[in-house]
Design an enzyme around this catalytic site. Structure first.
Site, PDB file in Angstrom:
ATOM      1  CE  LYS A   1      -3.255   0.029   3.267  1.00 27.13           C
ATOM      2  NZ  LYS A   1      -3.987  -0.350   4.491  1.00 27.13           N
TER       3      LYS A   1
ATOM      4  CE  LYS B   1      -1.786   4.461   5.287  1.00 23.50           C
ATOM      5  NZ  LYS B   1      -2.962   4.304   6.134  1.00 23.50           N
TER       6      LYS B   1
END
Ligand code: C2G
Length: 129
Positions: free
Chosen positions: A44, A46
């Protein structure tokens, strides 16, 4: 029994996360959280400060949460919805419209985000202090 599911990273747990969980739980009898694994977070883009096991531990301590399952991919939602007989998928409205394809399987509800708080904001504030 009506089942609600939501997904997220829930890193540096804050009021916005708790309010999302609180409101999501109000749509059913049980709330399942699909918690992004560290590996999925990397996909993602992240990087969570708190590792999956500890994020899971903290979410399981929240009274609104009944079950935490790993979120390993974008594609698993349909499978989860069928497996857990989900009646509603609830997400913050930063995801508005992103999961409408799942409306053929379950209710899809987008809730207003909580203003003024985000994990990114917390990290930025700490960096400046
Ligand atoms: N949220 C919120 N208010 C905030 C911050 C977050 O309502 N101030 C909500 C988000 O909209 C999301 C949930 O809290 O529904 C979890 O947020 P994140 O951990 O940032 O989740 P995200 O990285 O968006 O992952 O497959 C879906 C993804 O896993 C969602």
């Amino acid at each position: 029994m009506t089942t609600v599911i939501t997904y997220g990273t829930f890193d540096l747990l804050h009021k916005g996360h708790i309010r999302l969980l609180q409101r999501a739980a109000s749509y059913g009898d049980r709330l399942i959280v699909g918690l992004s694994t560290d590996e999925f977070n990397a996909r993602k883009g992240k990087r969570a400060y708190t590792k999956y096991a500890d994020r899971k531990f903290m979410l399981e301590a929240i009274k609104y949460v009944d079950l935490v399952i790993p979120e390993n991919s974008w594609e698993q939602k349909a499978t989860d919805i069928k497996k857990y007989h989900v009646d509603a998928l609830v997400m913050g409205n930063d995801w508005q419209g992103q999961f409408d394809d799942l409306k053929q399987l379950t209710d899809v509800i987008y809730l207003p985000r909580t203003d003024g708080i985000s994990t990114t904001q917390i990290k930025d504030d700490l960096e400046r202090s």
